[in-house]
Write a protein that holds these residues in place. Structure first.
Motif, PDB file in Angstrom:
ATOM      1  N   GLU A 145       0.878  -1.175   0.000  1.00  0.00           N
ATOM      2  CA  GLU A 145       0.000   0.000   0.000  1.00  0.00           C
ATOM      3  C   GLU A 145       0.917   1.227   0.000  1.00  0.00           C
ATOM      4  OE1 GLU A 145      -3.177   2.257   0.290  1.00  0.00           O
ATOM      5  OE2 GLU A 145      -3.584   0.123   0.563  1.00  0.00           O
ATOM      6  N   PHE A 146       0.925   1.972  -1.116  1.00  0.00           N
ATOM      7  CA  PHE A 146       1.898   3.071  -1.222  1.00  0.00           C
ATOM      8  C   PHE A 146       1.233   4.439  -1.389  1.00  0.00           C
ATOM      9  CE2 PHE A 146       4.499  -0.580  -2.918  1.00  0.00           C
ATOM     10  CZ  PHE A 146       5.379  -0.642  -1.848  1.00  0.00           C
ATOM     11  N   ARG A 147       0.059   4.623  -0.738  1.00  0.00           N
ATOM     12  CA  ARG A 147      -0.621   5.925  -0.896  1.00  0.00           C
ATOM     13  C   ARG A 147       0.219   7.048  -0.281  1.00  0.00           C
ATOM     14  NH1 ARG A 147      -5.910   5.654  -3.010  1.00  0.00           N
ATOM     15  NH2 ARG A 147      -6.869   3.619  -2.799  1.00  0.00           N
ATOM     16  N   ALA A 148       0.811   6.783   0.867  1.00  0.00           N
ATOM     17  CA  ALA A 148       1.602   7.839   1.528  1.00  0.00           C
ATOM     18  C   ALA A 148       2.802   8.209   0.650  1.00  0.00           C
ATOM     19  CB  ALA A 148       2.066   7.354   2.891  1.00  0.00           C
ATOM     20  N   GLU A 149       3.416   7.199   0.050  1.00  0.00           N
ATOM     21  CA  GLU A 149       4.580   7.462  -0.823  1.00  0.00           C
ATOM     22  C   GLU A 149       4.134   8.258  -2.059  1.00  0.00           C
ATOM     23  OE1 GLU A 149       3.840   4.720   0.684  1.00  0.00           O
ATOM     24  OE2 GLU A 149       5.644   3.934   1.659  1.00  0.00           O
ATOM     25  N   ALA A 150       2.960   7.884  -2.599  1.00  0.00           N
ATOM     26  CA  ALA A 150       2.463   8.594  -3.786  1.00  0.00           C
ATOM     27  C   ALA A 150       2.171  10.055  -3.453  1.00  0.00           C
ATOM     28  CB  ALA A 150       1.207   7.910  -4.318  1.00  0.00           C
ATOM     29  N   TYR A 151       1.635  10.283  -2.255  1.00  0.00           N
ATOM     30  CA  TYR A 151       1.377  11.659  -1.799  1.00  0.00           C
ATOM     31  C   TYR A 151       2.678  12.455  -1.844  1.00  0.00           C
ATOM     32  CZ  TYR A 151       0.651  15.423   1.591  1.00  0.00           C
ATOM     33  OH  TYR A 151       0.616  16.651   2.213  1.00  0.00           O
ATOM     34  N   HIS A 152       3.731  11.854  -1.311  1.00  0.00           N
ATOM     35  CA  HIS A 152       5.014  12.556  -1.279  1.00  0.00           C
ATOM     36  C   HIS A 152       5.576  12.755  -2.690  1.00  0.00           C
ATOM     37  CE1 HIS A 152       8.987  13.872  -0.254  1.00  0.00           C
ATOM     38  NE2 HIS A 152       9.456  12.906  -1.027  1.00  0.00           N
ATOM     39  N   GLY A 176       4.239  12.941  -5.584  1.00  0.00           N
ATOM     40  CA  GLY A 176       3.489  13.899  -6.399  1.00  0.00           C
ATOM     41  C   GLY A 176       3.443  15.262  -5.741  1.00  0.00           C
ATOM     42  N   LEU A 177       4.551  15.676  -5.201  1.00  0.00           N
ATOM     43  CA  LEU A 177       4.721  17.016  -4.617  1.00  0.00           C
ATOM     44  C   LEU A 177       3.786  17.268  -3.442  1.00  0.00           C
ATOM     45  CD1 LEU A 177       6.883  18.579  -6.281  1.00  0.00           C
ATOM     46  CD2 LEU A 177       5.124  20.236  -6.796  1.00  0.00           C
ATOM     47  N   GLU A 178       3.585  16.206  -2.638  1.00  0.00           N
ATOM     48  CA  GLU A 178       2.774  16.302  -1.429  1.00  0.00           C
ATOM     49  C   GLU A 178       1.386  16.858  -1.746  1.00  0.00           C
ATOM     50  OE1 GLU A 178       5.389  17.465   1.827  1.00  0.00           O
ATOM     51  OE2 GLU A 178       6.319  15.539   1.325  1.00  0.00           O
ATOM     52  N   GLN A 179       0.771  16.264  -2.760  1.00  0.00           N
ATOM     53  CA  GLN A 179      -0.611  16.609  -3.109  1.00  0.00           C
ATOM     54  C   GLN A 179      -1.469  15.372  -2.847  1.00  0.00           C
ATOM     55  OE1 GLN A 179      -0.977  19.213  -6.839  1.00  0.00           O
ATOM     56  NE2 GLN A 179       0.973  18.216  -7.227  1.00  0.00           N
ATOM     57  N   GLU A 180      -2.753  15.607  -2.548  1.00  0.00           N
ATOM     58  CA  GLU A 180      -3.641  14.473  -2.266  1.00  0.00           C
ATOM     59  C   GLU A 180      -4.021  13.712  -3.522  1.00  0.00           C
ATOM     60  OE1 GLU A 180      -6.845  15.903   0.191  1.00  0.00           O
ATOM     61  OE2 GLU A 180      -5.678  15.281   1.954  1.00  0.00           O
ATOM     62  N   LEU A 181      -3.991  14.392  -4.670  1.00  0.00           N
ATOM     63  CA  LEU A 181      -4.458  13.749  -5.907  1.00  0.00           C
ATOM     64  C   LEU A 181      -3.790  12.390  -6.168  1.00  0.00           C
ATOM     65  CD1 LEU A 181      -4.683  17.011  -8.017  1.00  0.00           C
ATOM     66  CD2 LEU A 181      -6.595  15.431  -7.660  1.00  0.00           C
ATOM     67  N   PRO A 182      -2.464  12.290  -6.138  1.00  0.00           N
ATOM     68  CA  PRO A 182      -1.865  10.977  -6.417  1.00  0.00           C
ATOM     69  C   PRO A 182      -2.116   9.951  -5.316  1.00  0.00           C
ATOM     70  CG  PRO A 182      -0.176  12.593  -5.837  1.00  0.00           C
ATOM     71  CD  PRO A 182      -1.456  13.350  -5.968  1.00  0.00           C
ATOM     72  N   ALA A 183      -2.395  10.414  -4.095  1.00  0.00           N
ATOM     73  CA  ALA A 183      -2.665   9.475  -2.991  1.00  0.00           C
ATOM     74  C   ALA A 183      -4.084   8.935  -3.070  1.00  0.00           C
ATOM     75  CB  ALA A 183      -2.444  10.179  -1.654  1.00  0.00           C
ATOM     76  N   HIS A 184      -5.002   9.702  -3.612  1.00  0.00           N
ATOM     77  CA  HIS A 184      -6.405   9.292  -3.646  1.00  0.00           C
ATOM     78  C   HIS A 184      -6.823   8.687  -4.983  1.00  0.00           C
ATOM     79  CE1 HIS A 184      -7.513  12.194  -0.124  1.00  0.00           C
ATOM     80  NE2 HIS A 184      -6.650  11.258   0.213  1.00  0.00           N
ATOM     81  N   ALA A 185      -5.950   8.726  -5.965  1.00  0.00           N
ATOM     82  CA  ALA A 185      -6.266   8.132  -7.273  1.00  0.00           C
ATOM     83  C   ALA A 185      -6.290   6.615  -7.154  1.00  0.00           C
ATOM     84  CB  ALA A 185      -5.204   8.566  -8.279  1.00  0.00           C
ATOM     85  N   CYS A 186      -6.740   5.924  -8.204  1.00  0.00           N
ATOM     86  CA  CYS A 186      -6.686   4.454  -8.196  1.00  0.00           C
ATOM     87  C   CYS A 186      -5.317   3.978  -8.662  1.00  0.00           C
ATOM     88  CB  CYS A 186      -7.770   3.893  -9.123  1.00  0.00           C
ATOM     89  SG  CYS A 186      -9.428   4.260  -8.512  1.00  0.00           S
TER      90      CYS A 186
END
Ligand SMILES: Cc1cc2nc3c(=O)[nH]c(=O)nc-3n(C[C@H](O)[C@H](O)[C@H](O)COP(=O)(O)O)c2cc1C
Length: 514
Positions: A411-418, A420-430
């Protein structure tokens, strides 16, 4: 030849990387009163209005994106209606919204910061409904303005060292980039955005050409100063990025090159003050081609094919069968496209939807730097959060075998958030799709011009992903990223690569009804 001195690209690329440190320590702010005009305006030229009620092609978006035009039955000469359709659905205004900083006119293709620094010009022979000339397209009033009267296609053929598609095109569209309009927000990183933002626009343009039955391709090999001079560009402000020859005539119809004197046409200043970024001038200069011989040589270089060993667990892509593919037309999909502002974190997409997006987007982009089937500069790495029947984790796409290889499960939502420039969009995408490239190899083969090619290819594939996501009623957004952290996340597989582009795909959050 400057193009071979690739130290210039490394200097620009390394100098424009984002890192948590660079973002924290950049004192730049948005000077709203000095915000540039989003349109290029020639106050002394009469508009030639384009028809606005052009019949739509009705061709299904997914076919228009991924199928090249069949050679038999293709309509070889665009008419004024075709040209109007192509220009509008590539760069036209599709939405308008109030914003505290002023009205924003959203366009057919996604663009960093909605700043729309890409301008379009048309160099044409006589077409049904349009006299031969060099024209500028203004999306604000959906009109052309004549810069030079007469047939200047021979000048383009010469500047491209007789690239066959250009030499035989009844009309060629040229994309340019205006530095300040984007640099107002993004400073020197704008040169990367030239590739991304012309790329998303080209995805639309190629799809609409295909749907109109017109052959079209991207041409990046040309003598820069020749094309810039033909368009009468002030090269400290605006430069040509690529050509798109449209349609096909008999070879004999090509006129010889003509004198193209400096016109010095008046244009409205986009801002009170414009700031120049020398790093971009250096990058542009170093990646410019200076003679027809250099263009011809550049065109002959060996393309790049993928060659990755596969070690991890693999899953083959399974595109939606034709009978189940959505039938919305390319025009409908372009009109409803818009970057997703909030993804629904609880939603998932199907594996067939993801497969369809990846497959449509990576299939046979027509470009002079990818002459052989299978050639591609960017490699795709994915972070899968919630795709049905696919384990969450990091993947690599082997495009030659059409499989996703699992690099690491988790599960890499936190890593994706970071990333993608600490934006929620990459963390909340599929799913987040990262474009990485072996920049060293690309520069070896293509010189500095390869940097333009790899950015533009990413934008065009990303633009096709936007369209194939929206064709399936999903959402998408381009994103920016922390360069080195992306590489570290996908390493050891990605060691030595450069991060080029990022797009997030998912389901838009439904607005709560009042
Ligand atoms: C390459 C690229 C990068 C982008 N990066 C971001 C980003 O980091 N954050 C964001 O919120 N939007 C990002 N966007 C979305 C743009 O802001 C959006 O395309 C623009 O506002 C125009 O709106 P539209 O796409 O809805 O037409 C990006 C778009 C592109 C094409």
């Amino acid at each position: 030849m400057k193009n071979h001195d690739v130290a210039a690209t490394w200097k620009y690329h390394d100098g424009t990387k984002h890192s948590p440190w660079s973002i924290r320590n950049n004192p730049h702010f948005l000077d709203w009163p000095n915000r540039p005009l989003p349109f290029k305006i020639y106050p002394t030229l009469e508009p030639f209005p384009l028809p606005r009620d052009v019949p739509q092609t009705g061709v299904a978006a997914l076919s228009a994106i991924s199928e090249s035009v069949p050679s038999s039955g293709a309509k070889p000469i665009p008419d004024l209606q075709d040209l109007a359709r192509i220009l509008y659905f590539s760069a036209g205004i599709t939405k308008q919204r109030e914003h505290p900083g002023g009205e924003i006119y959203f366009r057919a293709a996604a663009c960093t910061g909605a700043l729309y620094e890409i301008e379009l010009y048309v160099v044409t022979g006589d077409l049904p409904g349009l006299d031969a000339g060099v024209y500028h397209f203004n999306p604000a009033d959906v009109a052309l303005r004549l810069l030079r009267k007469g047939d200047f296609r021979g000048n383009l053929a010469q500047a491209t060292a007789m690239e066959p598609a250009v030499a035989r095109a009844p009309a060629t569209i040229i994309c340019t980039g205006t530095y300040w309009r984007n640099a107002w927000k993004y400073q020197a990183r704008t040169y990367r955005h030239f590739g991304w933002d012309s790329g998303t626009l080209l995805a639309n343009m190629l799809a609409v050409c295909a749907a109109s039955g017109l052959p079209a391709e991207i041409v990046l090999g040309f003598v820069d100063v020749e094309v810039n001079r033909l368009l009468d560009l002030d090269m400290r402000r605006e430069v040509s990025l690529c050509l798109v020859p449209i349609g096909r005539t008999a070879e004999s119809s090509l006129s010889s090159p003509r004198e193209a004197p400096v016109l010095g046409l008046e244009t409205i200043s986009p801002s009170k003050n414009e700031i120049e970024y020398p790093a971009m001038f250096e990058m542009h200069d170093a990646s410019s081609l200076e003679s027809e011989e250099e263009v011809a040589q550049w065109r002959r270089r060996q393309p790049i094919f993928p060659s990755f060993a596969q070690a991890g667990e693999a899953v083959r892509l399974q595109r939606l069968p034709l009978s189940e593919q959505p039938k919305d037309s390319i025009e409908q999909v372009i009109l409803r496209r818009g970057s997703t502002r909030t993804f629904d974190k609880a939603a998932s997409i199907t594996f067939a939807q993801l497969s369809t997006i990846v497959d449509c987007a990576t299939r046979g982009l027509s470009a002079d730097f990818l002459k052989l089937p299978g050639a591609q500069l960017n490699d795709l790495y994915l972070i899968v959060h919630s795709v049905q029947a696919l384990k969450a984790g990091a993947y690599f796409f082997h495009r030659e075998r059409n499989i996703l290889e699992l690099l690491k499960e988790g599960e890499f939502r936190a890593e994706a958030y970071h990333l993608g420039l600490e934006q929620e969009l990459p963390a909340h995408a599929c799913v987040d799709i990262f474009f990485l490239a072996d920049l060293k190899l690309i520069l070896e083969r293509y010189g500095n011009r390869g940097y333009r090619a790899v950015q533009l290819e990413a934008g065009a594939i990303g633009g096709r992903m936007y369209l194939s996501a929206y064709a399936q009623d999903l959402g998408a957004t381009g994103l920016t990223f922390f360069d080195d952290d992306v590489i570290n996340f996908f390493s050891p597989h990605a060691t030595g690569n450069a991060a080029i582009f990022l797009i997030a795909i998912g389901k838009p959050m439904k607005r709560k009804s009042q």
